[in-house]
Design a protein around this motif. Sequence first.
Motif, PDB file in Angstrom:
ATOM      1  N   ARG A  26      41.291  14.221  48.952  1.00 30.45           N
ATOM      2  CA  ARG A  26      39.828  14.143  48.985  1.00 30.45           C
ATOM      3  C   ARG A  26      39.279  14.439  50.375  1.00 30.45           C
ATOM      4  N   ASN A  27      39.989  13.984  51.418  1.00 26.51           N
ATOM      5  CA  ASN A  27      39.419  14.163  52.757  1.00 26.51           C
ATOM      6  C   ASN A  27      40.003  15.349  53.516  1.00 26.51           C
ATOM      7  N   ALA A  28      40.665  16.245  52.813  1.00 25.34           N
ATOM      8  CA  ALA A  28      41.242  17.383  53.542  1.00 25.34           C
ATOM      9  C   ALA A  28      41.131  18.708  52.789  1.00 25.34           C
ATOM     10  N   ILE A  29      41.514  18.705  51.516  1.00 28.30           N
ATOM     11  CA  ILE A  29      41.554  19.989  50.804  1.00 28.30           C
ATOM     12  C   ILE A  29      40.419  20.130  49.799  1.00 28.30           C
ATOM     13  N   ARG A  30      39.557  19.099  49.710  1.00 27.17           N
ATOM     14  CA  ARG A  30      38.432  19.162  48.777  1.00 27.17           C
ATOM     15  C   ARG A  30      37.102  19.186  49.534  1.00 27.17           C
ATOM     16  N   PRO A  31      36.131  19.916  49.011  1.00 29.54           N
ATOM     17  CA  PRO A  31      34.815  19.917  49.651  1.00 29.54           C
ATOM     18  C   PRO A  31      34.036  18.649  49.282  1.00 29.54           C
ATOM     19  N   THR A  32      33.129  18.251  50.141  1.00 30.74           N
ATOM     20  CA  THR A  32      32.373  17.015  49.912  1.00 30.74           C
ATOM     21  C   THR A  32      30.913  17.198  50.308  1.00 30.74           C
ATOM     22  N   LEU A  33      30.104  16.233  49.890  1.00 27.95           N
ATOM     23  CA  LEU A  33      28.694  16.217  50.284  1.00 27.95           C
ATOM     24  C   LEU A  33      28.332  14.787  50.665  1.00 27.95           C
ATOM     25  N   GLY A  67      27.594  26.636  41.278  1.00 28.26           N
ATOM     26  CA  GLY A  67      28.310  27.617  42.105  1.00 28.26           C
ATOM     27  C   GLY A  67      29.063  27.018  43.279  1.00 28.26           C
ATOM     28  N   PHE A  68      28.881  25.712  43.495  1.00 24.93           N
ATOM     29  CA  PHE A  68      29.469  25.082  44.694  1.00 24.93           C
ATOM     30  C   PHE A  68      30.987  25.242  44.770  1.00 24.93           C
ATOM     31  N   TYR A  69      31.641  25.141  43.603  1.00 26.01           N
ATOM     32  CA  TYR A  69      33.113  25.189  43.604  1.00 26.01           C
ATOM     33  C   TYR A  69      33.686  26.583  43.337  1.00 26.01           C
ATOM     34  N   ASP A  70      32.795  27.563  43.153  1.00 32.32           N
ATOM     35  CA  ASP A  70      33.269  28.881  42.710  1.00 32.32           C
ATOM     36  C   ASP A  70      34.403  29.451  43.554  1.00 32.32           C
ATOM     37  N   LYS A  71      34.305  29.280  44.890  1.00 31.93           N
ATOM     38  CA  LYS A  71      35.309  29.912  45.751  1.00 31.93           C
ATOM     39  C   LYS A  71      36.395  28.946  46.217  1.00 31.93           C
ATOM     40  N   VAL A  72      36.340  27.722  45.706  1.00 28.64           N
ATOM     41  CA  VAL A  72      37.343  26.739  46.127  1.00 28.64           C
ATOM     42  C   VAL A  72      38.682  27.078  45.502  1.00 28.64           C
ATOM     43  N   GLU A  73      39.681  27.190  46.355  1.00 31.58           N
ATOM     44  CA  GLU A  73      41.004  27.536  45.851  1.00 31.58           C
ATOM     45  C   GLU A  73      41.752  26.251  45.520  1.00 31.58           C
ATOM     46  N   ASP A  74      42.277  26.167  44.311  1.00 31.85           N
ATOM     47  CA  ASP A  74      43.074  24.993  43.975  1.00 31.85           C
ATOM     48  C   ASP A  74      44.455  25.149  44.576  1.00 31.85           C
ATOM     49  N   LEU A  75      44.927  24.096  45.216  1.00 29.90           N
ATOM     50  CA  LEU A  75      46.268  24.162  45.791  1.00 29.90           C
ATOM     51  C   LEU A  75      47.307  24.072  44.683  1.00 29.90           C
ATOM     52  N   SER A  76      48.432  24.738  44.897  1.00 35.70           N
ATOM     53  CA  SER A  76      49.497  24.673  43.901  1.00 35.70           C
ATOM     54  C   SER A  76      50.095  23.273  43.887  1.00 35.70           C
ATOM     55  N   LEU A  77      50.770  22.966  42.791  1.00 37.69           N
ATOM     56  CA  LEU A  77      51.405  21.655  42.663  1.00 37.69           C
ATOM     57  C   LEU A  77      52.420  21.449  43.792  1.00 37.69           C
ATOM     58  N   GLU A  78      53.111  22.556  44.128  1.00 41.47           N
ATOM     59  CA  GLU A  78      54.088  22.462  45.223  1.00 41.47           C
ATOM     60  C   GLU A  78      53.427  22.035  46.529  1.00 41.47           C
ATOM     61  N   GLU A  79      52.305  22.699  46.827  1.00 39.18           N
ATOM     62  CA  GLU A  79      51.615  22.366  48.073  1.00 39.18           C
ATOM     63  C   GLU A  79      51.137  20.919  48.064  1.00 39.18           C
TER      64      GLU A  79
END
Length: 462
Positions: free
Chosen positions: A297-304, A251-263
């Motif tokens: 990886r260090n801005a728009i993605r979640p990490t542990l 469930g960790f990624y369930d609410k993670v919004e993927d950025l569009s290719l444009e973004e």
Amino acid sequence: MKDIKNYIQQNKDRFINELIELLKIPSVSADTTYFQDVINTSEAVKLSLEKAGCDKVEICETNGYPIVYGEKIIDPNLPTVLVYGHYDVQPPDPIELWTSPPFEPVIKKTEIHPEGAIFARGACDDKGQMYMHVKAFEYMIQSNTLPCNVKFMIEGEEEVGSVNLKSFVENNTEKLKNDVILISDTGMISNQQPSITTGLRGLSYVEVEVTGPNRDLHSGLYGGAVANPINILSKMIASLHDENNRITIPGFYDKVEDLSLEERTEMAKAPFDIEDYKKALDLNDVYGEEGYVTNERNAIRPTLDVNGIWGGYTGQGAKTVIPSKAFAKISMRLVPNQDWEEITQLFSTHFTAIAPKAVTVKVTPHHGGQGYVTPIDSIGYKAAHLAYSETFGIAPIPVRSGGSIPIVSLFEKELKSKTILMGFGLDSDAIHSPNEHFGIFNYLKGIETIPLFYKYFVELSK
Ligand code: BES
Ligand code: MN
Ligand code: MN
């Protein structure tokens, strides 16, 4: 506003010396040994706001360290800027790695700061950046150019999760009412390429404890027959990432919004050199989630990440022992839409579930907060854009940062206003690390840029 340049030129030694005095007080909020120093710093901040020209400055007591509140209301019909910053700092450890003592500020030249940088804990995060606002305000008062109302809210618990600021904000929404919140507690790409932070990651911070036998045991007599909590904890931690470096918590990624290719394409335009990045950190290679580049990886993605792990014998020589307990401090950086309390719960459930029967697991949440993204079409963002463009002579780029200032999303919820993150630090300034520093260029550029933000914000608000 040519005047500001003159004003800075004439007062720059005083600006630097005043900041140095503030940096000498070790306001480490995490360690109670420094209790009185943190209190003394709040008094020093209060005094500086009074001297700079606030009409009313108060020390607001909380259940923890006080919040310094100051204001200058020139006309209730004009817009109000709320400045937030923090006067507490991170612990200086490991102290032996500092080239000069953390609370004895010195100016040294570096490759990136040829005009010198102030070396001290808190120089960049956040005393130096907070103090830019006090000096910019002083200038606007002295030159009679303050175009709107200002409120200052400087807290002393940011580095420990702003636990008491939350209720202060909830209980003082009228007092803190504003049209925009301005914070300098982030960074920019470089002195040649300014940027404005448009996003912050959320955070969930937990501590875990794994218990095996009820006492430390002889590792010969018992080794092989009982669970070693350190072995088990290591295994459990290792299992939290898969072979693609994705987090395995259901469930960790369930609410993670993927950025569009444009973004993502837009993000990739920011100047970045992977070779320089590796070189600055003495790395042979970078490491992270498959399918994303470093700046994603260090801005728009979640990490542990494990922040600390301990247990058993770590003293001199060798001691043969199976420890009774093992511990770790684990943080998860989150992206907007991920709810930090929900993530804490998911972690807790999963971590307990993966433990073998031979041990018991305790998960204790520390603190957390939501991520934040700010639109770039707001008046506040546009004003910041104009201000940086004018003082740097180059248009700033919007950048999402990996760091967290959990209180920002609460501001939006409670005070219904947007935050503009005008940071002037650099990644190489070593915040939270030994030898933290803040460039003199950056400090003075900040003081120069801030009054322009006020000017453009008021103009655009009309
Ligand atoms: N100023 C930093 C956050 C920051 C730095 C954001 C650089 C973006 C760029 C802040 O003082 C900080 O250290 N925040 C903590 C979280 C807090 C809850 C302890 C963090 O990000 O680890
Ligand atoms: Mn900070
Ligand atoms: Mn910090």
